[in-house]
Structure formats: structure tokens, C-alpha cells
Design an enzyme around this catalytic site. Structure first.
Site, PDB file in Angstrom:
ATOM      1  NE  ARG A  69      -2.870   1.376   3.468  1.00 25.13           N
ATOM      2  CZ  ARG A  69      -3.905   1.495   4.317  1.00 25.13           C
ATOM      3  NH1 ARG A  69      -5.140   1.341   3.893  1.00 25.13           N
ATOM      4  NH2 ARG A  69      -3.688   1.725   5.582  1.00 25.13           N
ATOM      5  CG  ASN A 111     -15.419   9.917   0.786  1.00 29.13           C
ATOM      6  OD1 ASN A 111     -15.390   9.530  -0.381  1.00 29.13           O
ATOM      7  ND2 ASN A 111     -16.012   9.210   1.743  1.00 29.13           N
ATOM      8  CG  HIS A 113     -20.528   7.604   3.108  1.00 26.73           C
ATOM      9  ND1 HIS A 113     -19.867   6.442   2.757  1.00 26.73           N
ATOM     10  CD2 HIS A 113     -21.559   7.236   3.910  1.00 26.73           C
ATOM     11  CE1 HIS A 113     -20.471   5.413   3.329  1.00 26.73           C
ATOM     12  NE2 HIS A 113     -21.494   5.872   4.033  1.00 26.73           N
ATOM     13  CD  GLU A 151      -6.749  10.367  12.123  1.00 31.60           C
ATOM     14  OE1 GLU A 151      -6.617  11.230  11.221  1.00 31.60           O
ATOM     15  OE2 GLU A 151      -7.107  10.644  13.276  1.00 31.60           O
ATOM     16  CG  ASP A 154     -17.029   6.741   5.458  1.00 33.48           C
ATOM     17  OD1 ASP A 154     -16.575   7.378   4.487  1.00 33.48           O
ATOM     18  OD2 ASP A 154     -17.521   5.605   5.346  1.00 33.48           O
ATOM     19  CD  GLU A 182     -34.783  13.301  -4.171  1.00 38.29           C
ATOM     20  OE1 GLU A 182     -34.776  13.416  -2.928  1.00 38.29           O
ATOM     21  OE2 GLU A 182     -35.756  12.817  -4.797  1.00 38.29           O
ATOM     22  CB  ALA A 183     -28.144  13.987  -1.574  1.00 39.18           C
TER      23      ALA A 183
HETATM   24  C1  GAR Z   1     -21.452   7.041  -5.001  1.00 32.99           C
HETATM   25  O1  GAR Z   1     -22.755   6.738  -4.566  1.00 32.99           O
HETATM   26  C2  GAR Z   1     -20.569   7.415  -3.833  1.00 32.99           C
HETATM   27  O2  GAR Z   1     -21.247   8.143  -2.849  1.00 32.99           O
HETATM   28  C3  GAR Z   1     -20.192   6.051  -3.313  1.00 32.99           C
HETATM   29  O3  GAR Z   1     -19.957   5.299  -4.486  1.00 32.99           O
HETATM   30  C4  GAR Z   1     -20.768   5.798  -5.554  1.00 32.99           C
HETATM   31  C5  GAR Z   1     -19.894   6.108  -6.744  1.00 32.99           C
HETATM   32  O4  GAR Z   1     -20.650   6.422  -7.869  1.00 32.99           O
HETATM   33  N1  GAR Z   1     -19.059   6.121  -2.460  1.00 32.99           N
HETATM   34  C6  GAR Z   1     -18.914   5.367  -1.366  1.00 32.99           C
HETATM   35  O5  GAR Z   1     -19.693   4.506  -1.043  1.00 32.99           O
HETATM   36  C7  GAR Z   1     -17.669   5.676  -0.531  1.00 32.99           C
HETATM   37  N2  GAR Z   1     -17.734   5.039   0.744  1.00 32.99           N
HETATM   38  P1  GAR Z   1     -20.026   7.204  -9.116  1.00 32.99           P
HETATM   39  O6  GAR Z   1     -18.769   6.443  -9.561  1.00 32.99           O
HETATM   40  O7  GAR Z   1     -21.092   7.154 -10.163  1.00 32.99           O
HETATM   41  O8  GAR Z   1     -19.708   8.603  -8.694  1.00 32.99           O
END
Ligand code: GAR
Length: 203
Positions: A69, A111, A113, A151, A154, A182-183
Site C-alpha cells: 500500500r 469524500n 458518502h 485517518e 468516514d 437529490e443529494a
Molecule cells: C457514489 O454513490 C458514492 O457516494 C459512493 O460510491 C458511488 C460512486 O458512484 N461512495 C462510497 O460509497 C464511498 N464510501 P459514481 O462512480 O457514479 O460517482
């Protein structure tokens, strides 16, 4: 005034959130930042096609092809440095970044979520799994959160959140689409603009 904040968007999949950022830059919702690089951890990520169509430079770094990593993250840092990146946006990026990476960019990684943190978040909660968990629990309201990345998975400071209603007959796929429309696609460009402006003013 200093140049626009240079943004890298890190992706793993379809890239609809990347598309929302590209559209926001075109329409002027994102005006203090510019997408200067898209990094994918999968060759086949459709997000790469979206970036190429928009004329944005891309880079693919497949974690498995590195011996550790740390080596993967060192290559990521090198790519970000080379492009002069000041703000990193994780838009459906499915790798968890180590503390040694996140601590290099305090309040410079965002990020998105797909739930109202602190519900349905942390390690193992990504993509459709988040919506499956929300439906299995039976919550009536879910939503999306944009937060700084530190670190704790989420666990960084929340920047923006928006609630989305769960409706009778929702499947994880239907709910995922509603939460995006919507979000996520509204919040992520707004948060990118807020932080781009702050960084532009600070520097
Ligand atoms: C989105 O819903 C994003 O919020 C989620 O993955 C999807 C990606 O869609 N991310 C997570 O779950 C991160 N923990 P996209 O490639 O169409 O943007």
C-alpha cells in the site's frame, strides 16, 4: 488573486459524481477550482472515459500491481505532486487511504458518502451496500454527506449533508439513484467550490 485551486478527482467506477463536478465547472458552480487530474484505481473505470471526453488528464494506478500500500500511495503522491494538485476529491474511490497519506493533506481531501454519517458508514460500507444496509434497518430517511478525510474511515469533519426520503418499494438500486440525484450530485460540487475558494484565499 492566486490561480484556481487545482483539483484531482479519484475514482473507481462509473464516475457520475465526477461528471457532476465536470458539469459544475462548465456551468460556473465550481469557479474557484479546476479539475486538473483524474486518477482511477481500475483500468476499466468508466469515469476515465468521462474525463477523457472533458479533456482532463488521467492516470491509472492499480493497487494490486504495487508491492505494498505504501508503494501505491507513493505513486499516487508523485502523480498529485507532478500535476500541482492542492485539493483531492474522492468520488466513488473504493480504496481506503492510510494515515501516512491523509496526514499529508489536512483539510485538503473530500469524500462523498451515500448516507447521513454517522449512520451506515465506515469500513465495508460503500456503494450499493450502504443502501442495502439502510433498507434492511428500515430507516425512513437517508441521504448523503460530504466530509473531510482523515485517518478514520468516514470519520472526518462534515462539510455538507442532505436528507433524502426512503419510499415504499425502494430497492438498493432505486434508492442509490435517488440519493445521487437529490443529494450527491448537488453537494459534491458545492463542497468542492467551498473548499477551493478557501484554499485559493488562504494561499
Ligand atoms: C457514489 O454513490 C458514492 O457516494 C459512493 O460510491 C458511488 C460512486 O458512484 N461512495 C462510497 O460509497 C464511498 N464510501 P459514481 O462512480 O457514479 O460517482
Amino acid at each position: 488573486m492566486k490561480d484556481k485551486t487545482k483539483i484531482a478527482v479519484l475514482v473507481s467506477g462509473g464516475g457520475t459524481n465526477l461528471q457532476a463536478l465536470i458539469d459544475a465547472e462548465k456551468s460556473g458552480i465550481l469557479q474557484n477550482g479546476t479539475i486538473a487530474l483524474v486518477v482511477a484505481d481500475k483500468e476499466e473505470a468508466y469515469a476515465l472515459t468521462r474525463a477523457e471526453r472533458a479533456g482532463i488528464p488521467t492516470k491509472v494506478l492499480v493497487k494490486k500491481s504495487f508491492e505494498s500500500r505504501a508503494a501505491f500511495e507513493a505513486a499516487l503522491v508523485a502523480a498529485l505532486d507532478e500535476a500541482g494538485i492542492e485539493l483531492i476529491v474522492l468520488a466513488g474511490f473504493m480504496c481506503i487511504l492510510s494515515e501516512s497519506f491523509t496526514s499529508r493533506y489536512p483539510k485538503r481531501i473530500l469524500n462523498v458518502h451515500p448516507s447521513l454519517i454517522p449512520s451506515f458508514c465506515g469500513e465495508g460500507f460503500f456503494g450499493l451496500r450502504v443502501h442495502e444496509a439502510a433498507l434492511a434497518y428500515g430507516v425512513k430517511v437517508t441521504g448523503a454527506t460530504v466530509h473531510y478525510v482523515n485517518e478514520v474511515a468516514d470519520g472526518g469533519e462534515i462539510i455538507l449533508q442532505k436528507a433524502v426520503a426512503i419510499e415504499e418499494g425502494d430497492t438498493p438500486e432505486i434508492l442509490q439513484k435517488r440519493v445521487m440525484e437529490e443529494a450527491e450530485w448537488i453537494l459534491l460540487p458545492r463542497a468542492a467550490e467551498l473548499v477551493s475558494r478557501r484554499l485559493r484565499e488562504e494561499n
